[in-house]
Design a protein around this motif. Structure first.
Motif, short mmCIF file in Angstrom:
data_model
loop_
_atom_site.label_atom_id
_atom_site.label_comp_id
_atom_site.label_asym_id
_atom_site.label_seq_id
_atom_site.Cartn_x
_atom_site.Cartn_y
_atom_site.Cartn_z
N THR A 175 37.07 38.86 47.57
CA THR A 175 38.27 38.96 46.74
C THR A 175 38.16 38.30 45.38
O THR A 175 39.04 38.45 44.54
CB THR A 175 39.48 38.32 47.47
N GLY A 176 37.09 37.54 45.11
CA GLY A 176 37.08 36.57 44.04
C GLY A 176 37.11 37.08 42.62
O GLY A 176 37.45 36.33 41.70
N SER A 177 36.74 38.34 42.37
CA SER A 177 36.69 38.81 40.99
C SER A 177 38.04 38.77 40.29
O SER A 177 38.12 38.64 39.07
CB SER A 177 36.11 40.22 40.94
N MET A 178 39.12 38.86 41.07
CA MET A 178 40.45 38.83 40.44
C MET A 178 40.78 37.45 39.89
O MET A 178 41.79 37.28 39.20
CB MET A 178 41.52 39.26 41.44
N ALA A 179 39.92 36.46 40.12
CA ALA A 179 40.13 35.14 39.55
C ALA A 179 39.74 35.07 38.08
O ALA A 179 40.16 34.13 37.38
CB ALA A 179 39.35 34.09 40.33
N TRP A 180 38.97 36.06 37.60
CA TRP A 180 38.54 35.97 36.19
C TRP A 180 38.72 37.25 35.38
O TRP A 180 38.60 37.21 34.17
CB TRP A 180 37.10 35.47 36.09
N PHE A 181 39.05 38.37 36.02
CA PHE A 181 39.42 39.55 35.24
C PHE A 181 40.31 40.47 36.06
O PHE A 181 40.19 40.55 37.28
CB PHE A 181 38.20 40.28 34.69
N PRO A 182 41.25 41.19 35.41
CA PRO A 182 42.11 42.14 36.12
C PRO A 182 41.33 43.40 36.44
O PRO A 182 40.57 43.91 35.61
CB PRO A 182 43.22 42.42 35.10
N ALA A 183 41.51 43.91 37.67
CA ALA A 183 40.70 45.04 38.10
C ALA A 183 41.38 45.78 39.23
O ALA A 183 42.34 45.30 39.84
CB ALA A 183 39.32 44.54 38.56
N ASN A 184 40.84 46.94 39.53
CA ASN A 184 41.13 47.61 40.79
C ASN A 184 40.12 47.03 41.79
O ASN A 184 39.05 47.58 42.02
CB ASN A 184 40.96 49.13 40.65
N ASN A 185 40.48 45.89 42.36
CA ASN A 185 39.53 44.99 43.01
C ASN A 185 39.26 45.38 44.46
O ASN A 185 39.62 44.66 45.40
CB ASN A 185 40.06 43.55 42.92
N HIS A 186 38.61 46.52 44.63
CA HIS A 186 38.23 46.99 45.96
C HIS A 186 36.93 47.76 45.83
O HIS A 186 36.72 48.47 44.83
CB HIS A 186 39.31 47.88 46.57
N PRO A 187 36.02 47.63 46.81
CA PRO A 187 34.71 48.30 46.68
C PRO A 187 34.78 49.81 46.58
O PRO A 187 33.81 50.44 46.14
CB PRO A 187 33.96 47.85 47.94
N SER A 188 35.90 50.41 46.95
CA SER A 188 36.01 51.87 46.90
C SER A 188 36.13 52.41 45.48
O SER A 188 36.00 53.63 45.27
CB SER A 188 37.21 52.34 47.72
N ASP A 189 36.39 51.54 44.49
CA ASP A 189 36.51 52.00 43.10
C ASP A 189 35.45 51.30 42.26
O ASP A 189 35.60 50.14 41.88
CB ASP A 189 37.91 51.71 42.54
#
Length: 485
Positions: A175-189
């Motif tokens: 889950t950690g990428s949402m700590a430093w940039f906004p994203a569609n934070n799931h491996p499916s995208d």
């Protein structure tokens, strides 16, 4: 997955700080929009309902490219960021969400127009001034800043933005990428990335892909990194520190870049020098390398608690041994190029990366994969009986919770599933299946059903097909230790 050493209520889309009167007007406007008065879009989902992390990811759009511009000061721990996200609407959209935990959002702009936004936990809900049509490509720019968080996983490991002795490192699984940039934070995208990081002069900033520019101005240095091939958000990384950087190439001409903390240079030199050899061996076994560069990041052991297959540049907690390097480089095929559709499919990553270690040992004077398989089945693999029993705690395709997706059944029992396939079809067909799988799903996503179907279709006749079908129940999906090895 890390080699670890041992996550619906209706939302207002009004911006924060909205007055009561303004909020009433905003609500009335939203109700008018929902009434169908010339507005056809609906909000995208605020999660993709992953079996283990249902709030990760978002619905209604597919990201093609992230352009991230990051500034970081290790002394103050302050981060400034601008994320330019290019995406395609997969439905008529009146609003959409991004995953962003912590940090303060200053502005959101969609297609050149200022958009309203609302924060609720990790959800950044964006309401563009104009609805987005299904199939429309649109660009969203989010400006944000603050002190990025370290996130504690359900299994108690740490991810997100990790402060180190001389900088920081960003690790994102799961889950950690949402700590430093906004994203569609799931491996499916998955998407392409351009990441620009500015740090105080004297430090280096390492990321995925290829370094396209390095420039210094007013006491600060900017490093620009480009990743053309699709990447899941959890595989993006930034490592800031006083690294020693070395460059080389493999025999096939793939650029190799390693960044090593000065304290680890001597201890890691011999193993990292094997990257070209390992890459050549893995291409022979798994098919053409799916990316345009490779390498490694080695930090201090106290700074990072586990290794992770960050795309093109795996990260390590101290100097890795050869088997760990083989494991994380194998992930470039299994996990990074062929990425799971959900976190339930992690055994496809870890089972293959674990089996790559066994194959390496088999081909380099160690125990054969069959001997390792037999040791595990007999309970002789680990010194501890508890560790040997833990392999059978649950089937690899069905971890009982988010806290268990990186437990040993996903790794060792997952590797045993791969070996059972090899037993069932023979070596020639097995390697055809492995290379065909990495080719057919290159830069895509897959789940367990996709894989088992592919194996059955390419098993080589009815008898072999029945043999592999007999594997799935007892080895992949059912509790307990299978009766026969």
């Amino acid at each position: 997955m890390p080699h670890k050493i041992a996550s619906v209520h209706p939302r207002s889309t009004a911006p924060r700080g909205t007055t009561t009167a303004a909020l009433a007007a905003f609500t009335a406007l939203a109700l008018t929009a929902c009434s169908g008065s010339g507005v056809h879009g609906t909000p995208g989902a605020d999660g993709v309902r992953d079996p283990y992390f249902p709030k990760l990811g978002n619905g209604g759009y597919d990201v093609a490219h992230y352009g991230l511009t990051i500034g970081y000061d290790p002394e103050s721990r302050h981060l400034t960021g601008e994320a330019e996200i290019t995406a395609r609407a997969t439905q008529d959209l009146s609003a959409f969400n991004l995953d962003l935990k912590g940090l303060d959002v200053q502005t959101v702009v969609v297609e050149g127009k200022k958009a309203n936004f609302h924060r609720d936990g990790q959800e950044l809900t964006v309401r563009p001034p104009d609805d987005l049509d299904k199939g429309e490509t649109f660009r969203t720019t989010v400006r944000y800043s603050g002190t990025p968080e370290t996130i504690t996983d359900p299994d108690e490991s740490e991810e997100g933005w990790l402060r180190t002795a001389d900088g920081a490192i960003a690790l994102g699984e799961p889950t950690g990428s949402m700590a430093w940039f906004p994203a569609n934070n799931h491996p499916s995208d998955k998407a392409a990335y351009d990441i620009r990081i500015t740090v105080p002069k004297g430090l280096k900033a390492i990321s995925n892909g290829e370094l396209t520019r390095e420039s210094t101005k007013n006491g600060r240095t900017t490093f620009a990194w480009h990743s053309a091939e699709p990447m899941a958000s959890y595989l993006a990384t930034v490592a800031i520190g006083t690294y020693e950087v070395k460059r080389s190439t493999t025999k096939s001409g793939i650029p190799v870049l390693t960044a090593v903390d000065p304290s680890q240079v001597k201890a890691s030199a011999k193993t990292l020098a094997k990257i070209p050899e390992i890459m050549e061996w893995q291409e022979l076994n798994f098919g053409p390398y799916p990316f345009s560069s490779t390498g490694a990041i080695v930090d201090k052991e106290d700074d990072v608690g586990y290794a992770l297959e960050t795309q093109t540049r795996p990260t390590f907690p101290g100097a890795p041994d050869t088997e760990l390097l083989v494991h994380e480089l194998a992930h470039q095929w299994f996990g990074d190029s062929v990425t799971p559709k959900s976190w339930q499919d992690m055994w496809l990553n870890e089972g293959f990366a674990t089996y790559a270690e066994w194959l390496w040992q088999e081909d380099h004077g160690g125990d054969s994969a069959q001997e390792i398989f037999d040791q595990i089945y007999a309970g002789d693999y680990y010194e501890s009986d508890e560790d040997n029993k833990a392999i059978w705690a649950f089937p690899p395709a069905k971890p009982p919770s988010a806290a268990r997706i990186s437990d040993s059944p996903v790794y060792e029992r997952g590797g045993m599933v791969v070996h059972k396939i090899r037993q069932a079809v023979g070596d020639d067909t097995f390697y055809d299946i492995v290379q065909g799988w990495t080719k057919s799903r290159r830069h895509g996503n897959a789940d367990t059903k996709d894989f088992t179907r592919y194996v059955e279709e390419h098993a080589g006749g009815d008898a072999a097909r029945e043999k592999v079908r007999a594997i799935w129940g007892p080895w992949l999906h059912e509790d307990g230790k299978p009766d026969h090895p």
